[in-house]
Design a protein around this motif. Structure first.
Motif, mmCIF file in Angstrom:
data_model
loop_
_atom_site.group_PDB
_atom_site.id
_atom_site.type_symbol
_atom_site.label_atom_id
_atom_site.label_comp_id
_atom_site.label_asym_id
_atom_site.label_seq_id
_atom_site.Cartn_x
_atom_site.Cartn_y
_atom_site.Cartn_z
ATOM 1 N N ALA A 1 106.769 93.274 83.541
ATOM 2 C CA ALA A 1 105.552 93.260 82.781
ATOM 3 C C ALA A 1 105.821 92.089 81.946
ATOM 4 O O ALA A 1 106.808 91.545 81.759
ATOM 5 C CB ALA A 1 105.513 94.369 81.840
ATOM 6 N N ALA A 2 104.670 91.618 81.381
ATOM 7 C CA ALA A 2 104.672 90.281 80.527
ATOM 8 C C ALA A 2 105.255 90.626 79.092
ATOM 9 O O ALA A 2 104.919 91.895 78.356
ATOM 10 C CB ALA A 2 103.274 89.743 80.376
ATOM 11 N N MET A 3 106.458 89.739 78.719
ATOM 12 C CA MET A 3 107.191 90.011 77.459
ATOM 13 C C MET A 3 107.247 88.721 76.893
ATOM 14 O O MET A 3 107.413 87.648 77.470
ATOM 15 C CB MET A 3 108.762 90.574 77.806
ATOM 16 C CG MET A 3 108.625 92.101 78.198
ATOM 17 S SD MET A 3 110.209 92.580 78.121
ATOM 18 C CE MET A 3 111.172 91.500 79.176
ATOM 19 N N SER A 4 107.403 88.921 75.438
ATOM 20 C CA SER A 4 107.477 87.494 74.867
ATOM 21 C C SER A 4 108.711 87.066 75.014
ATOM 22 O O SER A 4 109.581 87.522 75.445
ATOM 23 C CB SER A 4 107.371 87.980 73.237
ATOM 24 O OG SER A 4 108.548 88.718 72.766
ATOM 25 N N GLU A 5 108.958 85.836 74.781
ATOM 26 C CA GLU A 5 110.168 84.967 75.104
ATOM 27 C C GLU A 5 111.215 85.604 74.264
ATOM 28 O O GLU A 5 112.377 85.556 74.528
ATOM 29 C CB GLU A 5 110.003 83.449 74.821
ATOM 30 C CG GLU A 5 108.990 82.993 75.829
ATOM 31 C CD GLU A 5 109.065 81.396 75.504
ATOM 32 O OE1 GLU A 5 109.955 80.570 75.091
ATOM 33 O OE2 GLU A 5 107.842 80.757 75.512
ATOM 34 N N GLY A 6 110.947 86.078 73.000
ATOM 35 C CA GLY A 6 111.952 86.515 72.188
ATOM 36 C C GLY A 6 112.496 87.859 72.640
ATOM 37 O O GLY A 6 113.710 88.154 72.534
ATOM 38 N N ARG A 7 111.980 88.631 73.287
ATOM 39 C CA ARG A 7 112.486 89.762 73.726
ATOM 40 C C ARG A 7 113.107 89.592 75.263
ATOM 41 O O ARG A 7 114.173 90.341 75.306
ATOM 42 C CB ARG A 7 111.035 90.784 74.249
ATOM 43 C CG ARG A 7 110.458 91.525 73.009
ATOM 44 C CD ARG A 7 109.335 92.290 73.359
ATOM 45 N NE ARG A 7 108.655 93.183 72.272
ATOM 46 C CZ ARG A 7 108.202 92.706 71.262
ATOM 47 N NH1 ARG A 7 107.678 91.430 71.180
ATOM 48 N NH2 ARG A 7 107.705 93.427 70.006
ATOM 49 N N GLN A 8 112.412 88.560 75.990
ATOM 50 C CA GLN A 8 113.237 88.218 77.025
ATOM 51 C C GLN A 8 114.663 87.740 76.777
ATOM 52 O O GLN A 8 115.796 88.090 77.551
ATOM 53 C CB GLN A 8 112.503 86.975 77.975
ATOM 54 C CG GLN A 8 111.189 87.717 78.472
ATOM 55 C CD GLN A 8 110.538 86.610 79.406
ATOM 56 O OE1 GLN A 8 111.241 86.161 80.032
ATOM 57 N NE2 GLN A 8 109.299 86.387 79.402
ATOM 58 N N LEU A 9 114.774 86.948 75.653
ATOM 59 C CA LEU A 9 115.755 86.352 75.295
ATOM 60 C C LEU A 9 117.087 87.526 74.851
ATOM 61 O O LEU A 9 118.214 87.290 75.086
ATOM 62 C CB LEU A 9 115.768 85.483 74.085
ATOM 63 C CG LEU A 9 117.037 84.914 73.395
ATOM 64 C CD1 LEU A 9 117.821 84.088 74.383
ATOM 65 C CD2 LEU A 9 116.834 84.098 72.262
ATOM 66 N N THR A 10 116.330 88.529 74.193
ATOM 67 C CA THR A 10 117.148 89.851 73.862
ATOM 68 C C THR A 10 117.788 90.563 74.946
ATOM 69 O O THR A 10 119.048 90.758 74.813
ATOM 70 C CB THR A 10 116.389 90.604 72.890
ATOM 71 O OG1 THR A 10 115.993 90.179 71.809
ATOM 72 C CG2 THR A 10 117.327 91.968 72.614
ATOM 73 N N VAL A 11 116.959 90.770 76.035
ATOM 74 C CA VAL A 11 117.569 91.419 77.166
ATOM 75 C C VAL A 11 118.483 90.569 77.861
ATOM 76 O O VAL A 11 119.621 90.991 78.595
ATOM 77 C CB VAL A 11 116.359 91.584 78.233
ATOM 78 C CG1 VAL A 11 116.704 91.961 79.565
ATOM 79 C CG2 VAL A 11 115.339 92.731 77.633
#
Length: 387
Positions: A287-297
């Motif tokens: 799913a589409a996620m913000s870049e900040g959340r992707q960085l956290t993952v």
């Protein structure tokens, strides 16, 4: 229950001291009730009371009790009153003074005890051979009691130093954790600044371009674009001001693109090339996620695999699984390494960083050894603010 009893008993010092003096009293009790050795029962009981009575305050007033017992024993020797079991109080007082006070006090008490050995040998023993044997025996008892007190004093000092060191290390560990958390927040602030500042800057540029590119007289559209531009500039200014408070210094760093979930394949391949077998699976529809959340993952997976490399041991295998749910993404990194048996110096702060990153978006991280061996990191990151 037992712990509460010992806590209560530790505050009743006279009661404990009386308990330790009781065996000597029981030893002297038959002579007190009958006929004293070489004296009347009343005199025998009085002498025993004068010797053993002060022992109730042996640890409350150690030096005073030792002085009183020594004076009573000296008067007893001068009056040529035969020794009684209560004279053991001299040794008990000697031990307490040596164990509780500085070396010079223990040495002074030992010299007093040795003087008592000389006086007792001179007064109560006849014959050169018997006197020599008795004096050596008394001296050995006094010296042994003194050495025992020194040993206990040294042991107590060592235990106090160990406790103080443990307390100091615990305080230092707490400080290190706080410093690590502050450093991690500063690093998160810089990375979030890169992500958010880039997006907001694009909005500002697009809004400005649209505002100047419009050639029609559609006033409402122009005002809307101007409002977007103004709001974007204000948001960028506020973001820089708030995140600037979290920075370690005032330096302006160059912006750089941050990794996301699409770079996880590269990360896994890099870890494989270092010698750690890793399987990577994705469940559900990304799913589409913000870049900040992707960085956290990305950072959580990176830190978990780094810990596996450092602490997993030989022939360890790791498994990385991303599961996209309806409103959150779950990250699970599992290995079959040492788990709870892995050495830990207490100075690592990777798990603290994981939890700090997840907490920024309302997520959570659970990291613990697995019951069957190995280690498991499970993180849940909401994909939307309302989730």
């Amino acid at each position: 229950m037992v712990g509460r009893f010992w806590d209560w008993l530790s505050g009743k010092t006279p009661l404990v001291d009386a308990f330790f003096a009781a065996p000597v009293l029981f030893l002297a009790l038959p002579s007190m009730l009958g006929q004293g050795v070489g004296m009347g029962a009343a005199k025998y009981g009085l002498l025993t009371f004068l010797l053993l009575g002060p022992l109730v305050l042996r640890r409350t007033y150690p030096r005073t009790v030792f002085a009183v017992v020594s004076i009573v024993s000296c008067v007893q020797c001068v009056l040529n009153i035969v020794p009684v079991p209560g004279n053991i109080a001299i040794l008990m007082g000697l031990y307490t003074v040596t164990a509780d006070f500085a070396f010079r006090w223990g040495l002074a008490a030992a010299l007093v005890g040795e003087l008592g050995a000389v006086m007792a040998t001179w007064r109560y023993v006849s014959g050169a051979q018997d006197a020599k044997f008795t004096f050596v025996m008394f001296t050995a008892v006094v010296a042994g009691t003194w050495i025992l007190g020194l040993h206990m004093r040294t042991r107590r000092a060592y235990l106090r130093s160990v406790e103080e060191r443990a307390a100091r290390l615990e305080r230092e560990r707490d400080v290190e954790v706080q410093v690590a958390m502050a450093a991690e927040r500063a690093r998160i602030a810089r990375e979030l600044h890169d992500v958010v500042a880039h997006n907001v800057s694009v909005i500002v540029v697009q809004a400005d371009g649209a505002s100047f590119a419009i050639e029609t007289d559609v006033q409402r559209a122009r005002k809307a674009l101007e409002a977007i531009s103004q709001t974007g500039r204000q948001a960028l200014t506020e973001m820089r001001r708030l995140l600037g408070v979290l920075r370690e210094d005032g330096s302006v760093e160059a912006y750089a693109p941050q990794p996301g979930v699409t770079q996880l394949d590269d990360l896994v391949e890099q870890v494989r090339s270092s010698g750690l077998p890793v399987t990577f699976e994705v469940d559900g529809t990304p799913a589409a996620m913000s870049e900040g959340r992707q960085l956290t993952v990305f950072r959580i997976v990176q830190e978990a695999l780094t810990n596996t490399l450092k602490h997993g041991g030989m022939r360890v295998v790791a498994d990385v699984r991303l599961r996209y749910g309806q409103d959150a993404v779950e990250v699970r990194v599992v290995d079959d390494g040492r788990g709870a048996a892995a050495a830990d110096d207490g100075r690592g702060h990777g798990l603290v960083g994981m939890r700090e990153r997840a907490a920024v978006y309302g997520g959570s991280v659970r990291a613990a050894p697995r019951p069957g061996g190995g280690f498991e990191v499970v993180a849940r990151i909401p994909m939307r603010e309302d989730a």
